[in-house]
Enzyme design. Sequence first.
Site, PDB file in Angstrom:
ATOM      1  CG  MET A 136      22.694  11.820   3.409  1.00 27.76           C
ATOM      2  SD  MET A 136      23.962  12.842   2.626  1.00 27.76           S
ATOM      3  CE  MET A 136      23.029  13.562   1.292  1.00 27.76           C
ATOM      4  CE  LYS A 187     -17.861  -6.169   3.359  1.00 24.90           C
ATOM      5  NZ  LYS A 187     -16.910  -7.175   3.026  1.00 24.90           N
ATOM      6  CG  PHE A 189     -10.258  -9.240  11.362  1.00 29.60           C
ATOM      7  CD1 PHE A 189      -9.017  -9.632  11.842  1.00 29.60           C
ATOM      8  CD2 PHE A 189     -10.498  -9.348   9.996  1.00 29.60           C
ATOM      9  CE1 PHE A 189      -8.036 -10.126  10.994  1.00 29.60           C
ATOM     10  CE2 PHE A 189      -9.528  -9.845   9.135  1.00 29.60           C
ATOM     11  CZ  PHE A 189      -8.293 -10.234   9.635  1.00 29.60           C
ATOM     12  CD  GLN A 190      -7.786  -7.178   7.769  1.00 27.78           C
ATOM     13  OE1 GLN A 190      -8.706  -6.990   6.985  1.00 27.78           O
ATOM     14  NE2 GLN A 190      -6.644  -7.773   7.421  1.00 27.78           N
ATOM     15  CD  GLU A 215      -1.770  -2.376   1.603  1.00 22.17           C
ATOM     16  OE1 GLU A 215      -0.592  -2.607   1.950  1.00 22.17           O
ATOM     17  OE2 GLU A 215      -2.678  -3.226   1.668  1.00 22.17           O
TER      18      GLU A 215
HETATM   19  C1  LIG Z   1      12.289   5.390   5.431  1.00 21.50           C
HETATM   20  C2  LIG Z   1      13.574   6.020   5.799  1.00 21.50           C
HETATM   21  N1  LIG Z   1      14.359   5.466   6.743  1.00 21.50           N
HETATM   22  C3  LIG Z   1      15.525   6.058   7.093  1.00 21.50           C
HETATM   23  C4  LIG Z   1      15.920   7.227   6.517  1.00 21.50           C
HETATM   24  C5  LIG Z   1      17.218   7.901   6.943  1.00 21.50           C
HETATM   25  N2  LIG Z   1      18.163   7.970   5.828  1.00 21.50           N
HETATM   26  C6  LIG Z   1      18.314   9.069   5.063  1.00 21.50           C
HETATM   27  S1  LIG Z   1      19.421   8.863   3.846  1.00 21.50           S
HETATM   28  C7  LIG Z   1      19.745   7.304   4.319  1.00 21.50           C
HETATM   29  C8  LIG Z   1      20.741   6.460   3.567  1.00 21.50           C
HETATM   30  C9  LIG Z   1      20.272   6.125   2.207  1.00 21.50           C
HETATM   31  O1  LIG Z   1      21.097   5.104   1.680  1.00 21.50           O
HETATM   32  P1  LIG Z   1      20.977   4.653   0.179  1.00 21.50           P
HETATM   33  O2  LIG Z   1      19.569   4.469  -0.183  1.00 21.50           O
HETATM   34  O3  LIG Z   1      21.863   3.487  -0.021  1.00 21.50           O
HETATM   35  O4  LIG Z   1      21.466   5.908  -0.623  1.00 21.50           O
HETATM   36  P2  LIG Z   1      22.853   6.671  -0.678  1.00 21.50           P
HETATM   37  O5  LIG Z   1      22.810   7.738   0.378  1.00 21.50           O
HETATM   38  O6  LIG Z   1      23.931   5.676  -0.455  1.00 21.50           O
HETATM   39  O7  LIG Z   1      22.846   7.246  -2.061  1.00 21.50           O
HETATM   40  C10 LIG Z   1      18.993   6.953   5.441  1.00 21.50           C
HETATM   41  C11 LIG Z   1      19.065   5.660   6.144  1.00 21.50           C
HETATM   42  C12 LIG Z   1      15.056   7.781   5.542  1.00 21.50           C
HETATM   43  N3  LIG Z   1      15.308   8.936   4.926  1.00 21.50           N
HETATM   44  N4  LIG Z   1      13.907   7.146   5.193  1.00 21.50           N
END
Ligand SMILES: Cc1ncc(C[n+]2csc(CCOP(=O)(O)OP(=O)(O)O)c2C)c(N)n1
Length: 563
Positions: free
Chosen positions: A477, A162, A112-113, A50
């Site tokens: 990052m 529903k 439920f749900q 979803e």
């Molecule tokens: C759902 C979610 N969980 C955690 C984060 C925190 N976060 C921001 S950037 C990042 C790293 C992203 O890694 P990747 O997708 O491998 O991309 P890269 O930075 O290596 O290009 C994280 C964990 C986020 N933005 N979104």
Amino acid sequence: MSKLTGAQILMEMLKEEGVDTIFGYPGGAVIDIYDALQKTEISHYLVRHEQGAVHAADGYARASGKVGVALVTSGPGATNTVTGIASAYMDSIPMVIFTGQVPTKLIGNDAFQEVDIVGITRPCTKHNYLVSDVKNLARTVKEAFHIARSGRPGPVLIDLPKDVVNTTTNYSPPGEVRLRSYNPTYEPNIKQLKKVVSLIRTARKPVIFSGGGVVLSKAHEELTAFARKAQIPVTSTLMGLGGFPGTDPLWLGMLGMHGTYRANMAVTDCDLMIAVGVRFDDRVTGKTDEFANNAKIVQIDIDPTSIQKNIQVSVPVVGDCKISLKQLNELIENEDYADLLEDRQEWLTQIDEWRRTTPLAYKQGEDIIKPQYVIDKLFELTHGDAIITTEVGQNQMWAAQYYHFREPGRFITSGGLGVMGFGLPAAIGAQVGAPGNLVVDVAGDGSIQMNIQEMATAVQYNLPVKVVILNNCFLGMVRQWQELFYEKRYASTQFHHTPDFVKLAEAYGAKGLRAKTPEEVEKVLSEGLAHPGAVIMDFVVEQEECVYPMVPAGAPIKNMLLV
Ligand SMILES: Cc1ncc(C[n+]2csc(CCOP(=O)(O)OP(=O)(O)O)c2C)c(N)n1
């Protein structure tokens, strides 16, 4: 007047609102809606999660300019939408989300749900409804679409028990929507605009700061004409990319944490800032006390509550960005700015110097692929014409920095909430909303694994989306922050196991390609982009590359780390 069930009324109303596409996932609470939907001409895209449905509706809305629509079941179906809804809310994307609900007599019984999705999404929707009587259904749908697309756009949720869906009632289409407490202001106050014109006359160092509002209201032509006529350089937020041509000499590049040197310096030094459709997010302002603090600030926005929220402004203008810029253009048409343009020369020369001082430089050697090089090549090979979606992290910033967006609706990213897992479903939505366009998701190896299951959706519906993975085996990052501010203590940011993305693509029925050396980059991109179906391209890139410039969180934006 005819007698229809709630589900049939919903279909009538969707047609009336011009809906031809829905992204969704069924369940017990919405089985009747799906049965009715099957009998219409509306296309339904069955996603695999979803969250994917909502991000796809988001991408669809941004690429098509229409309202995105998602349909899910009650309970877990509904809770799985929350991230997508919150992202759309932060980015002001028009969307209507229908959730199933247990029958009205069971609400509050832990059935439920059952989940109180109206309660859960209250802080992250523009408005939401629980329809408790089928007689209110048609009007509620009408209002929801009106609210989603008018004023500052946003997501609206309708929860459908529903029994409401099953009950029969008389149906006639509702008339115009009039909501007493909701009347967005589109027309700006002309006196305020005249103040802006006189400020432009006295300014020596003006800057235009453009945001997502310009993209959403399709004010790009008006903005471009305005900047060129008054010879004012333009910077933008991440969400504003494409609102002004990224190849124009007046373009400063993006502002803020990963903004360009010249944009951050110009904003720090400017004496007039004309901010259009922005909300002064902290990723852009850095330390607010030192943000453009020598400047008079004009803020033009349709949402009065975003004016003055984070930054003190001298001239507030409440109005639609497109209408406001059009009127500003009419006003400056009569101004003789010839002498003024001479005064500007010093400012433009200074900006040129900044431009030369620190470009977004990187050196592509012979052995290891630089991620920036992949985006550079992607821009070159697509001539800047692709719709780019992104995941979140370094990949998102490199896409923003190195792909030079010329038009709105071409850069689709989760700007406000920063959702990893956004890009692939958003690419699917964008491909449906703008068929015939090349749609590329720029991804990290972390983010892509958050909604990788949507590859199956892309393959099922023959959607030729391309995924470019900048594979650094890190949550890049976060690793970058650890490198720069935590003495390289890489706590839980390294992947010691990553799936084989080429095989994964093939397992989904898509094409998989890999590049390990710089000389393979162009070949893989050309082959992948030319392939008629869905593709994953895995680029094995330099593991510890950082995104520069970078402003440490909370610092003034002139304090950039440059390499
Ligand atoms: C759902 C979610 N969980 C955690 C984060 C925190 N976060 C921001 S950037 C990042 C790293 C992203 O890694 P990747 O997708 O491998 O991309 P890269 O930075 O290596 O290009 C994280 C964990 C986020 N933005 N979104």
